[in-house]
Design a protein around this motif. Structure first.
Motif, PDB file in Angstrom:
ATOM      1  N   GLY A   3       0.260   7.520  10.119  1.00  0.00           N
ATOM      2  CA  GLY A   3      -1.242   7.053  10.702  1.00  0.00           C
ATOM      3  C   GLY A   3      -2.103   7.209   9.273  1.00  0.00           C
ATOM      4  N   ILE A   4      -1.936   8.208   9.147  1.00  0.00           N
ATOM      5  CA  ILE A   4      -2.864   9.302   8.389  1.00  0.00           C
ATOM      6  C   ILE A   4      -2.531   8.402   6.820  1.00  0.00           C
ATOM      7  N   VAL A   5      -1.368   8.680   6.256  1.00  0.00           N
ATOM      8  CA  VAL A   5      -0.679   8.034   5.307  1.00  0.00           C
ATOM      9  C   VAL A   5      -1.365   6.703   5.061  1.00  0.00           C
ATOM     10  N   LEU A   6      -1.368   6.474   6.069  1.00  0.00           N
ATOM     11  CA  LEU A   6      -1.649   4.233   5.449  1.00  0.00           C
ATOM     12  C   LEU A   6      -3.374   4.129   5.704  1.00  0.00           C
ATOM     13  N   GLY A   7      -3.777   4.782   6.237  1.00  0.00           N
ATOM     14  CA  GLY A   7      -4.932   4.753   6.531  1.00  0.00           C
ATOM     15  C   GLY A   7      -5.193   5.401   4.904  1.00  0.00           C
ATOM     16  N   GLN A   8      -5.063   6.289   4.739  1.00  0.00           N
ATOM     17  CA  GLN A   8      -5.921   6.792   2.943  1.00  0.00           C
ATOM     18  C   GLN A   8      -5.322   5.741   2.007  1.00  0.00           C
ATOM     19  N   ALA A   9      -4.279   5.083   1.820  1.00  0.00           N
ATOM     20  CA  ALA A   9      -3.754   4.233   1.102  1.00  0.00           C
ATOM     21  C   ALA A   9      -4.534   3.035   1.616  1.00  0.00           C
ATOM     22  N   ALA A  10      -5.401   2.532   2.179  1.00  0.00           N
ATOM     23  CA  ALA A  10      -6.471   1.301   2.576  1.00  0.00           C
ATOM     24  C   ALA A  10      -7.286   2.018   1.981  1.00  0.00           C
TER      25      ALA A  10
ATOM     26  N   ALA B 191      -9.958  -1.255   9.369  1.00  0.00           N
ATOM     27  CA  ALA B 191     -10.813  -0.326  10.294  1.00  0.00           C
ATOM     28  C   ALA B 191     -11.304   0.700   9.739  1.00  0.00           C
ATOM     29  N   ALA B 192     -10.085   1.205   7.757  1.00  0.00           N
ATOM     30  CA  ALA B 192     -10.239   1.499   6.985  1.00  0.00           C
ATOM     31  C   ALA B 192     -10.924   1.055   6.136  1.00  0.00           C
ATOM     32  N   ARG B 193     -10.833  -0.215   6.412  1.00  0.00           N
ATOM     33  CA  ARG B 193     -11.765  -0.887   4.809  1.00  0.00           C
ATOM     34  C   ARG B 193     -13.487  -1.120   5.509  1.00  0.00           C
TER      35      ARG B 193
ATOM     36  N   LEU C 267       0.638  -1.154  -0.058  1.00  0.00           N
ATOM     37  CA  LEU C 267       0.173  -0.233  -0.004  1.00  0.00           C
ATOM     38  C   LEU C 267       0.967   1.553  -0.109  1.00  0.00           C
ATOM     39  N   LEU C 268       2.146   1.230   1.224  1.00  0.00           N
ATOM     40  CA  LEU C 268       2.955   2.620   1.348  1.00  0.00           C
ATOM     41  C   LEU C 268       3.938   2.502  -0.428  1.00  0.00           C
ATOM     42  N   THR C 269       4.299   1.988  -1.059  1.00  0.00           N
ATOM     43  CA  THR C 269       4.755   1.777  -2.232  1.00  0.00           C
ATOM     44  C   THR C 269       4.057   1.813  -2.895  1.00  0.00           C
ATOM     45  N   ARG C 270       2.905   1.608  -3.254  1.00  0.00           N
ATOM     46  CA  ARG C 270       1.690   2.337  -4.380  1.00  0.00           C
ATOM     47  C   ARG C 270       1.768   3.562  -4.408  1.00  0.00           C
TER      48      ARG C 270
END
Length: 498
Positions: free
Chosen positions: A280-287, A243-245, A65-68
């Motif tokens: 954490g925000i970046v990871l959540g938005q990537a998900a 949780a994000a999904r 997710l983060l690489t993308r």
């Protein structure tokens, strides 16, 4: 300290189907630095993420997710996030969310314009009712605290106030969510060690709402994920993504300790707090882009003399600073500083800390003030402290309500009518306004024992204790429907199997 030039915010639009509660008035912040300095703090956090990076456990879905999203990852798990990646996440993240009660009839707006009060969290001891001494907490204690919180006017949502220490297993952790569902009608906050516990909580909440889509439309709980400063372990990564999904609102943050886990300077600790939040925000938005996944790391500071957490002025200043920076970005803040006291038991020391730190909430105006009732640095829970926190929350809301300025309030016509020799005591104007800006205190004000009143000559502790005994004897909320409760227990059992 300068008062912010920012005036009272307009509350977000509310659909006709969302009745507003009595605490929906917006509250006002106080800023501690110039807006240009707030942006400089943000830029420092962006530089940290882009040049130094932070650690993520290897072998998780976060790598893809983060690489993308545009991040780079080294073989040993160091993730570097370019500024454009973080800025994009800050632009797409939801800045507010509506959290609904158990019945789906009332909601609170988690945003940068309101402050909500919640008890907890995750203490491992309580004060025994019979002996007054600390002992390991149980699920029965969590049920009692949750029922008391349900009946307190200024407590807006409920979280895991104490742990079921005797059952520190997956089964026990899932049971804590079910325990809160059974003992309050208010919205919930949840945090857990195991990802499977979150899976169970989502399934229970979906059963309550009538499906996962309904749960995403009307969130019942906000999930808390607690990474370490600049380090996300596997379970934290999994829970953010899960949780994000699912459309469950997420608060990602931890407790940084200046001088121990982060730099001793106020600005240095805040920069690392924000960098952790932004990750954490970046990871959540990537998900799932557009979800509510907000950073909420709190800055604490070490006392050089003892090495313990303390340094009250610097901690208060750090919280003011980080809340201001988040407002600068349009983000809400979550704080555990307001109701948490270092004092080992409920007494004069605890009252001082609670009064001081909840006064701080007036200035910082976080979206949520958690940890109400926690003593001994979050180890032991006190119902007496919770009742005092509820009391102070009522005082803060009286202050936030402001005061009306119109001809009737300015009262010049009243003075013209009675003249300089008249009295206002028996006037109709006094009768109409005598309860304006009144704080209906249970323990102070008219309830303070003075020699000129007939009030019992009780200490503050005695007044609270008398009130607490009545509340403990009172019935709790309406029980869940039996068929729903059976289904929830079945979900609990299915997920608790190791």
């Amino acid at each position: 300290m300068r008062r912010s030039t920012q005036r009272k915010h307009a509350a977000p639009d509310t659909p006709a189907t969302s009745p507003r509660g009595p605490h929906s008035a917006a509250s006002r912040p106080y800023d501690t630095i110039e807006p240009t300095e707030a942006e400089r703090v943000v830029e420092a956090a962006l530089t940290l993420l882009a040049e130094i990076g932070l650690r993520f456990d290897s072998g998780t879905e976060a790598e893809r997710l983060l690489t993308r999203a545009g991040c780079t990852i080294t073989p040993d798990g160091v993730v570097r996030m370019p500024a454009f990646v973080v800025r994009r996440a800050l632009a797409t993240v939801a800045k507010s969310v509506r959290l609904w009660n158990r019945d789906g009839t009332r909601a609170i707006d988690i945003d940068a314009h309101h402050t909500w009060f919640m008890p907890g969290m995750t203490c491992i001891k309580v004060f025994d009712e019979a002996t007054g001494e600390p002992r390991p907490s149980t699920r029965a204690d969590l049920a009692a605290i949750t029922r008391i919180a349900d009946g307190l006017d200024n407590i807006d949502a409920v979280c895991v106030a104490c742990k079921d220490v005797a059952d520190s297993t997956l089964r026990g952790e899932i049971g804590e969510f079910l325990c809160m569902m059974e003992n309050t009608t208010k919205p919930l906050e949840y945090l857990c060690e195991w990802t499977r516990s979150l899976e169970a909580a989502i399934e229970m909440a979906a059963a309550l709402r009538g499906g996962r889509e309904k749960l995403a439309e009307m969130p019942y709980f906000l999930h808390i994920v607690t990474p370490l400063p600049l380090y996300f372990a596997q379970t934290h990564i999994e829970q953010v993504i899960l949780a994000a999904r699912a459309g469950v609102p997420v608060s990602v943050g931890t407790l940084a300790i200046g001088g121990a886990s982060t730099p001793i300077t106020t600005a240095g600790t805040v920069v690392q707090c924000l960098a952790t939040d932004f990750a954490g925000i970046v990871l959540g938005q990537a998900a799932r882009e557009g979800v509510f996944c907000i950073g909420s790391t709190n800055p604490y500071f070490m006392e050089p003399e003892t090495g313990g957490i303390g340094n009250l002025p610097q901690t208060m200043l750090g919280e003011q600073l980080i809340c201001q920076v988040r407002r600068h970005l349009g983000l809400p803040s979550f704080t555990g500083l307001g109701g948490d006291a270092r004092a080992r038991r409920f007494g004069q020391d605890a009252v001082f800390e609670i009064a001081t730190m909840m006064g701080q909430v007036f200035h910082t105006r976080p979206a949520t003030c958690d940890y109400l009732g926690s003593l001994d640095q979050g180890i032991t829970y006190s119902l007496h402290a919770l009742l005092l926190c509820d009391e102070y929350a009522g005082m803060l809301r009286t202050l936030w309500a402001g005061t009306k300025i119109d001809e009737d309030a300015l009262a010049l016509d009243l003075l013209r009518e009675i003249g300089l020799k008249g009295t206002v005591l028996g006037h109709e104007h006094t009768a109409r306004h005598c309860r304006t800006n009144l704080w209906p205190s249970r323990y102070f004000g008219a309830n303070t024992p003075v020699s000129t009143s007939e009030k019992p000559d009780e200490t503050l502790y005695q007044r609270i204790d008398r009130d607490l005994k009545k509340r403990l004897a009172a019935p709790g909320p309406e029980p869940l429907p039996s068929d729903l409760l059976t289904r929830l227990r079945s979900i609990h059992e299915a997920h608790a199997v190791v």
